[in-house]
Design an enzyme around this catalytic site. Structure first.
Site, PDB file in Angstrom:
ATOM      1  N   ASP A   1      81.302  42.523  82.452  1.00 22.90           N
ATOM      2  CA  ASP A   1      80.918  43.767  83.111  1.00 22.90           C
ATOM      3  C   ASP A   1      79.402  43.843  83.177  1.00 22.90           C
ATOM      4  O   ASP A   1      78.697  43.243  82.362  1.00 22.90           O
ATOM      5  CB  ASP A   1      81.494  44.983  82.387  1.00 22.90           C
ATOM      6  CG  ASP A   1      80.864  45.224  81.028  1.00 22.90           C
ATOM      7  OD1 ASP A   1      80.909  44.296  80.199  1.00 22.90           O
ATOM      8  OD2 ASP A   1      80.331  46.327  80.801  1.00 22.90           O
TER       9      ASP A   1
ATOM     10  N   ASP B   1      72.682  38.989  82.055  1.00 22.73           N
ATOM     11  CA  ASP B   1      73.365  39.958  81.201  1.00 22.73           C
ATOM     12  C   ASP B   1      74.686  40.377  81.843  1.00 22.73           C
ATOM     13  O   ASP B   1      74.737  41.372  82.549  1.00 22.73           O
ATOM     14  CB  ASP B   1      72.446  41.174  81.009  1.00 22.73           C
ATOM     15  CG  ASP B   1      73.017  42.221  80.073  1.00 22.73           C
ATOM     16  OD1 ASP B   1      73.823  41.863  79.197  1.00 22.73           O
ATOM     17  OD2 ASP B   1      72.649  43.396  80.225  1.00 22.73           O
TER      18      ASP B   1
ATOM     19  N   GLU C   1      81.315  46.244  77.915  1.00 24.81           N
ATOM     20  CA  GLU C   1      80.232  46.327  76.937  1.00 24.81           C
ATOM     21  C   GLU C   1      79.144  47.291  77.381  1.00 24.81           C
ATOM     22  O   GLU C   1      78.602  48.054  76.574  1.00 24.81           O
ATOM     23  CB  GLU C   1      79.639  44.925  76.716  1.00 24.81           C
ATOM     24  CG  GLU C   1      78.682  44.822  75.526  1.00 24.81           C
ATOM     25  CD  GLU C   1      77.245  45.190  75.860  1.00 24.81           C
ATOM     26  OE1 GLU C   1      76.461  45.445  74.923  1.00 24.81           O
ATOM     27  OE2 GLU C   1      76.894  45.228  77.062  1.00 24.81           O
ATOM     28  N   GLU C   2      78.810  47.279  78.664  1.00 27.40           N
ATOM     29  CA  GLU C   2      77.713  48.107  79.146  1.00 27.40           C
ATOM     30  C   GLU C   2      78.034  49.599  79.095  1.00 27.40           C
ATOM     31  O   GLU C   2      77.130  50.432  79.065  1.00 27.40           O
ATOM     32  CB  GLU C   2      77.334  47.715  80.581  1.00 27.40           C
ATOM     33  CG  GLU C   2      76.854  46.286  80.750  1.00 27.40           C
ATOM     34  CD  GLU C   2      75.499  46.019  80.123  1.00 27.40           C
ATOM     35  OE1 GLU C   2      74.960  46.905  79.436  1.00 27.40           O
ATOM     36  OE2 GLU C   2      74.984  44.908  80.317  1.00 27.40           O
TER      37      GLU C   2
ATOM     38  N   HIS D   1      69.249  45.238  83.319  1.00 25.35           N
ATOM     39  CA  HIS D   1      69.471  46.665  83.537  1.00 25.35           C
ATOM     40  C   HIS D   1      68.543  47.249  84.599  1.00 25.35           C
ATOM     41  O   HIS D   1      68.661  48.426  84.925  1.00 25.35           O
ATOM     42  CB  HIS D   1      69.332  47.490  82.246  1.00 25.35           C
ATOM     43  CG  HIS D   1      70.372  47.209  81.217  1.00 25.35           C
ATOM     44  ND1 HIS D   1      70.739  48.108  80.252  1.00 25.35           N
ATOM     45  CD2 HIS D   1      71.149  46.113  80.986  1.00 25.35           C
ATOM     46  CE1 HIS D   1      71.668  47.600  79.476  1.00 25.35           C
ATOM     47  NE2 HIS D   1      71.934  46.373  79.909  1.00 25.35           N
TER      48      HIS D   1
END
Length: 451
Positions: free
Chosen positions: A92, A123, A156-157, A423
């Protein structure tokens, strides 16, 4: 990189790795199904499932976790009596934010200036590709000397804890002698780094109500309590004059004793505008690795375009609090909630809702696995000694695994060095880092098996 068969094999596999990462990045696998289709995440999970089966993994399964998302598990048998190593990544990703800020489309891997751009390249879809490269290199050079388990998380995010709860309900599934979390990053490109601490995290929604409905600011403004104004005051109370986080009862003066972060280098990495000061006190490492940090992630209020002359009846914000090692995240959550309630002015009605939490983590860097990784890094990065750094971000699964398997050695490496801009817009990965870290992971598995 010094010539050795493992390194040569990884180098030969890099074109295939780019093709695979291109396919994986194309899935818009943001685990916020109010914004992105669930089908995108499910398709990414299916891709990973197929990739594991193609590598000879057994017991491959898509796990429906309690938060409504999917994680993918597989097991690659090793020699009789061999140690077991768990490899972790997540598929994710963060939302792309403002797509107009991307130089190239966020879900299309694009090569530019020697880096591969796209959401999830570093990421942490790249982390999964790193695991595949390491295993393929070992298969081509005598075989994989340990039993390998792979777990690829789907939320996870979001910090919603689905995989943590699933692991607690099925404690036998992820048992391992060592765990390699492929979701961290080097301190800078070319400097091999193991992350030894992680800050924990809690996220709260805070809502303030003052009126039954919006009012004309000319007729009522000046006496009618403004919910947006009250919220602004509350949010301002979370910072001291220098920008340090100030949550009543939460200690914020710890120091970092390891690798230091040069302030000018940090300004460059963070792309701080000229003339704008950093916030907080102490060293940069103190601030980002050893102390709490509050961030206002979003505010629900009228946008400037189309706003009317009204006193607002209600306003809402999403707040993140990063929690340093040594502080219990649940206790920090209670302190944050109490602070918000105590600092709400004018008797306004305030409510808070917790939407995510993860405990901080500290690794035992004296364990044999760290020695095996240091030796592997020295080969993958000739002339460089592995460094230890903290990370301001959270990986909630780390503490769950440490609690479930206290004897397991947990290492954190990965592709999210500062230039990766995870991000943010224009996230990217260095293919050289992907190559070197894949070599390091392969050699670590070999070293660990022999230890």
């Amino acid at each position: 990189m010094s010539s050795n068969p493992v390194a040569e094999t990884v180098a030969s596999l890099m074109p295939r790795a780019k093709e695979e990462l291109t396919e994986l990045v194309a899935f818009k696998s943001v685990a916020d199904f109010d914004q992105f289709p669930r089908s995108e995440s499910e398709a990414a999970a299916d891709w990973i499932t197929a990739a594991l089966r193609a590598e000879g993994f057994e017991d491959v399964a898509v796990l429906d976790t309690p938060d409504g998302t999917q994680s993918v598990y597989g097991r690659l048998p090793g020699p009789e009596g061999a140690r077991t190593v768990l490899l972790y990544a997540h598929y994710d990703v963060q939302p792309p934010l403002d797509e107009s800020g991307w130089t190239t489309p966020p879900f299309e891997l694009t090569e530019r200036d020697g880096r591969w751009y796209g959401r999830g390249t570093a990421d942490c879809k790249g982390g999964f590709i790193m695991h595949l490269l390491a295993l393929r290199a070992l298969k081509a050079n005598g075989g994989v000397p340990v039993q390998v388990k792979v777990i690829v998380e789907g939320s996870e995010e979001q910090g919603t804890g689905g995989l943590e709860r699933y692991a607690e309900q099925h404690p036998e599934l992820l048992t391992a002698d060592a765990v390699v979390i492929g979701d961290s990053g080097n301190f800078r490109v070319g400097l091999p780094t193991a992350t030894s601490t992680l800050r924990g995290m809690t996220m709260l929604r805070v809502k303030i109500d003052t009126l039954e409905g919006n009012l004309h600011s000319g007729q009522f403004g000046g006496a009618a309590p403004d919910a947006l104004g009250a919220l602004i005051r509350v949010l301002d109370s979370l910072r001291a004059e220098d920008g340090s986080t100030t949550v009543d009862g939460l200690t914020g003066d710890a120091g970092w004793q390891g690798l230091q972060y040069d302030e000018q280098r940090f300004r460059q990495d963070a792309k701080v505008l000229d003339g704008v000061g950093l916030i907080g006190s102490g060293t940069v490492a103190d601030r980002i690795w050893a102390r709490p940090a509050v961030t206002v992630l979003g505010i629900d209020c009228p946008p400037v375009v189309g706003a009317t002359p009204s006193v607002q009846a209600s306003a809402r914000a999403l707040i993140s609090l990063r929690v340093p090692p040594g502080v219990d995240a649940a206790e920090a959550t209670k302190l944050l909630q109490a602070h918000l309630e105590a600092h709400t002015p004018w008797g306004a009605r305030v409510s808070t809702e917790q939407i995510g939490q993860g405990q901080p983590f500290s690794a035992d860097t004296t364990s044999p696995a760290y020695a095996a990784m240091a030796d592997a890094m020295a080969v993958a990065y000739p002339g460089q000694e592995m460094q230890y750094a903290g990370q301001g971000g959270s990986i909630p699964l780390c503490n769950t695994l440490a609690a479930l398997y206290p004897a397991a050695e947990i290492l954190l490496i990965g592709l999210s060095e500062p230039e990766a801009q995870i991000h943010a817009v224009n996230e990217s990965v260095s293919p050289e880092e992907l190559e070197r870290l894949s070599v390091a992971e392969a050699l670590f598995l070999r070293n660990y098996a022999a230890g």
